[in-house]
Scaffold this active site. Structure first.
Site, PDB file in Angstrom:
ATOM      1  N   GLU A  69       6.297 -34.046  50.954  1.00 56.95           N
ATOM      2  CA  GLU A  69       7.628 -34.641  50.904  1.00 56.95           C
ATOM      3  C   GLU A  69       8.729 -33.738  51.447  1.00 56.95           C
ATOM      4  OE1 GLU A  69       8.511 -37.757  49.905  1.00 56.95           O
ATOM      5  OE2 GLU A  69       6.369 -38.199  49.769  1.00 56.95           O
ATOM      6  N   SER A  93      -2.945 -71.170  -6.559  1.00 52.63           N
ATOM      7  CA  SER A  93      -2.928 -70.466  -7.846  1.00 52.63           C
ATOM      8  C   SER A  93      -2.428 -69.034  -7.742  1.00 52.63           C
ATOM      9  CB  SER A  93      -4.330 -70.471  -8.453  1.00 52.63           C
ATOM     10  OG  SER A  93      -4.726 -71.787  -8.773  1.00 52.63           O
TER      11      SER A  93
END
Length: 782
Positions: free
Chosen positions: A88, A467
């Site tokens: 780069e 229940s």
């Protein structure tokens, strides 16, 4: 005349030059004026995703568009740094932010060839562009880029600029920065990368899509080899290293965050809460680290218990014929098509999809998604003898009776390296577990698979509790003056209170009635008629007001006596909160799912922590004039302890603990199955059912309780056995178990009472019974 013309021409040229100079100066000043101050670079945070952890620091989820893992320059291997510099910006350490030599070379090539063959942007210029400037390619932006790069080089060191670049640059696959790129492409840390892999990553920033080694390996290899060549030319690597790296195969694969603990339903709850509190940008880009209240060990135990329970339930209800057949694809020339088809088949946990290639009475040959050929035998498929709609074959013919060539099936790996026939469960479930002392959610599973369904049944499924709701009716009764020894008639009754203007004839699940029994026994054995009579005695209005303190949404509870049987609607989390109040002996603790939020730059967000850690349901802070007393919580807990020892939850005795309390819950037609239970340190609720409300055909003790047992076996492994200490206003008296009165002489057994409510041997039997025969008890219950 010529002199005058020359004078006018000279003046005109000078004027033009002055104009051009003025325009250029203005453009320069405008460009400089638009530049952001370089000092803001230090204050510009790198966008990083939201990361969610367990309380032990194990990763649960990583959420965000940009996957970035910030890293210091000293943590990056030197060969990777050199690979990027050689590719780069090879003169990075020589130029002043702009490489004028490289710029001149690029301009010359552009003039000669008419094509842009060489980039002129330095790493510093790329940092300037990525942090401050737009992506639009204009001369003004390029000019600003050059000016800003020069400023950056004056204010920052080369190391600081390179660190910013290596954390900011885009590598494709949603990876920003070298650390995220190493993870997403190779599933490795930076120091685990090979030279060839480093070169592959270094070649990506130029064109992340075109050079992606997963999508386009041919282009990627060319780019990698170019990077290696540049490194060799700059004497960064040796000839031997260069040659070896050129021969290296492409090893890149799609990787993601290394999730240690599977808790996607809880992660989504946290994500949603953060977005509501901080907004999307901070949530997804600020790099927040959220430490949840989830316990790693308990969450893993919850995942395993629910999947095991649902798989077992599914097998108990028979084999379902395969719905997909790939026979038309099954030949050696079309394996790639077959593998592609199998990748679309949903799976679960360790289950693997496969296709039947060959079958006989002795075995079936199955080809798995990864190309492996495995075998199953009739013995490994014997559970499939049961089938809801077909005759039961002889075991020796089970494979040919149930399977055909081309069928897509699911297989389960066994501990002895063999495989067994299985199938994807149809039933769903949820599990919630919390610490009653703090309200912290320890584990939460909202369904058998988040990939198959994002619907969170732990918080969004409003189901009848059956229940499992009864303990709260009993708590209201105990705070209304009844005792655990009060006699209540367990006998048939006919009521005009169905809410539908017709007679209601409730009954016990077994259709067996015991006559007058103590309140304790009514809850231990889950007697429906006892619960209804208790509610009728203490009153609906009082009970509904009383129930509000447990966090129930009373708008979803009926205004009839069926409330006593749990015919309203709750979520598993809501029921866990309610049982948490019992386990906390009446002390309310807001439910929490977030323990701490850490900002990468600000540290722990103490200023908002108090408001951020609570994850409450809307009705968690009800306005009610009643409050559960410690003595009532103790009494209900003690009765629920008997449910485990000798009632509907007695299967849990296999855990060999005497500090367990809980309650089963089965709704009409066995549509919902629950088990809610606790110790003084942990509350856990399990729900099992179908999303479309089809019947389970099993009681809660069969479907839900085994899941609870498997979970608690692991979750309580390091928890010492201990029980609640009776409050000071609780007394223990020996009673006659048949009458509920104080025992005369040495017979009887002990019962707990609130002080002042204990029975006296001189009193008549205290009971709630019908004053008329059961068949005509329409107007009165007692």
């Amino acid at each position: 005349m010529n002199r005058a013309f020359s004078s006018r021409w000279g003046f005109s040229c000078l004027s033009t030059l002055l104009t051009l100079f003025t325009v250029t100066l203005c453009l320069l000043l405008a460009a400089i004026w638009q530049l952001p101050p370089v000092k803001t670079l230090a204050d510009t945070p790198l966008q990083a995703p939201l990361r969610i952890f367990t309380q032990q620091g194990d990763l649960i989820a990583e959420i965000g568009e940009k996957q970035r893992l910030p890293v210091e320059l000293s943590e990056i291997p030197e060969p990777l740094i050199q690979a990027i510099l050689c590719t780069e910006d090879q003169r990075f350490y020589q130029h002043i932010g702009v490489d004028f030599i490289g710029l001149a070379r690029a301009i010359r090539l552009l003039i000669v060839t008419g094509e842009k063959r060489q980039g002129a942007s330095t790493i510093t210029m790329q940092v300037a562009r990525n942090f401050f400037l737009s992506k639009h390619k204009t001369f003004l932006r390029k000019f600003q880029e050059i000016l800003l790069a020069l400023k950056l080089e004056q204010r920052l060191t080369k190391q600081q600029i390179l660190t910013l670049y290596l954390n900011k640059i885009f590598f494709g696959m949603r990876a920003y920065g070298v650390k995220a790129a190493a993870r997403n492409y190779y599933g490795k840390s930076l120091h685990q990368l090979t030279l060839a892999e480093m070169a592959m990553l270094a070649g990506l920033p130029q064109a992340p899509s075109r050079n992606n080694p997963i999508v386009n390996p041919t282009h990627a290899v060319k780019r990698r080899n170019h990077v290696l060549k540049r490194m060799f030319e700059h004497q960064v690597i040796t000839q031997h290293e260069y040659d070896a790296a050129l021969r290296a195969p492409v090893t890149a694969q799609r990787h993601g965050p290394k999730i240690i603990v599977q808790a996607p339903y809880a992660a989504e709850m946290i994500r949603k809460s953060l977005v509501e509190r901080f907004g999307e940008y901070i949530t997804y880009h600020a790099g927040l680290s959220v430490y949840s209240t989830l316990d790693t060990h308990k969450q893993q135990a919850a995942n395993q218990a629910l999947v095991k329970g649902l798989m077992s339930y599914d097998h108990r209800h028979g084999f379902r014929p395969p719905t997909i057949n790939l026979k038309q694809l099954l030949n050696t020339e079309q394996l790639t098509r077959w593998q592609a088809a199998l990748k679309t088949i949903p799976t679960l946990g360790s289950l693997q999809p496969g296709v039947v290639l060959d079958i006989s009475n002795q075995s079936a040959q199955i080809l798995l998604e990864n190309g492996t050929m495995v075998e199953i035998t009739p013995q490994s498929a014997r559970w499939a003898l049961d089938h809801p709609s077909q005759d039961t074959p002889n075991q020796s013919r089970i494979l040919t009776a149930r399977l055909s060539t081309g069928d897509v099936v699911h297989l389960q790996p066994q501990s002895d390296q063999t495989w067994a026939l299985s199938q994807m469960p149809k039933a769903q479930g949820a599990l919630v577990s919390l610490d009653p002392h703090t309200g912290a959610i320890q584990s939460l599973v909202g369904g058998i698979s988040y990939e198959l369904s994002h619907f969170n049944r732990a918080t969004q499924a409003w189901r009848q509790p059956g229940s499992a709701f009864k303990p709260f009716i009993y708590a209201a009764a105990l705070d209304h003056g009844l005792t655990a020894a009060t006699l209540i008639n367990d006998a048939p009754v006919v009521l005009e209170d169905s809410g539908e203007n017709e007679l209601w004839r409730p009954h016990n699940d077994t259709y067996h009635f015991d006559g007058p029994i103590r309140l304790r026994e009514g809850l231990v054995h889950s007697k429906n008629l006892v619960s209804i009579r208790i509610l009728r005695e203490i009153g609906l209005d009082y009970t509904r007001q009383y129930l509000g303190q447990f966090g129930f949404d009373m708008k979803r509870q009926p205004h009839t006596l069926s409330l006593a049987l749990g015919t309203g609607s709750v979520t598993p989390l809501m029921l866990a909160q309610a049982y948490g109040l019992l386990a906390a002996q009446g002390t309310h603790h807001p439910t929490a799912l977030i323990q701490q939020i850490i900002h990468p730059h600000q540290g722990p967000l103490k200023a908002i922590q108090e408001h951020a850690i609570n994850f409450n349901t809307p009705s968690q802070h009800p306005h009610t004039s009643t409050q559960l007393s410690a003595s009532t919580a103790f009494l209900v807990s003690d009765i629920l302890k008997d449910v485990i020892q000798r009632g509907t939850g007695r299967q849990a005795r296999i855990l060999n603990r005497n500090d367990l309390a809980g309650k089963t819950g089965t709704t009409n037609d066995k549509i919902d199955a629950w088990f809610a239970g606790f110790t003084p340190d942990l509350v856990s609720v399990v729900w099992i059912g179908f999303d479309d409300n089809q019947p389970l055909k099993e009681f809660a003790s069969q479907a839900a309780l085994p899941v609870w047992i498997d979970y608690m076996r692991q979750a309580l492994h390091h928890h010492p056995i201990h029980w609640f200490i009776a409050p000071n206003d609780i007394v223990q008296i020996k009673i006659n178990p048949k009458t509920g009165q104080a025992a005369r002489g040495g017979s009887g057994h002990f019962e707990y009472f609130k002080q002042g409510h204990e029975p006296n041997s001189a009193e008549l039997d205290s009971s709630i019974q019908d004053s008329t025969p059961a068949e005509s008890a329409i107007d009165t219950l007692y």
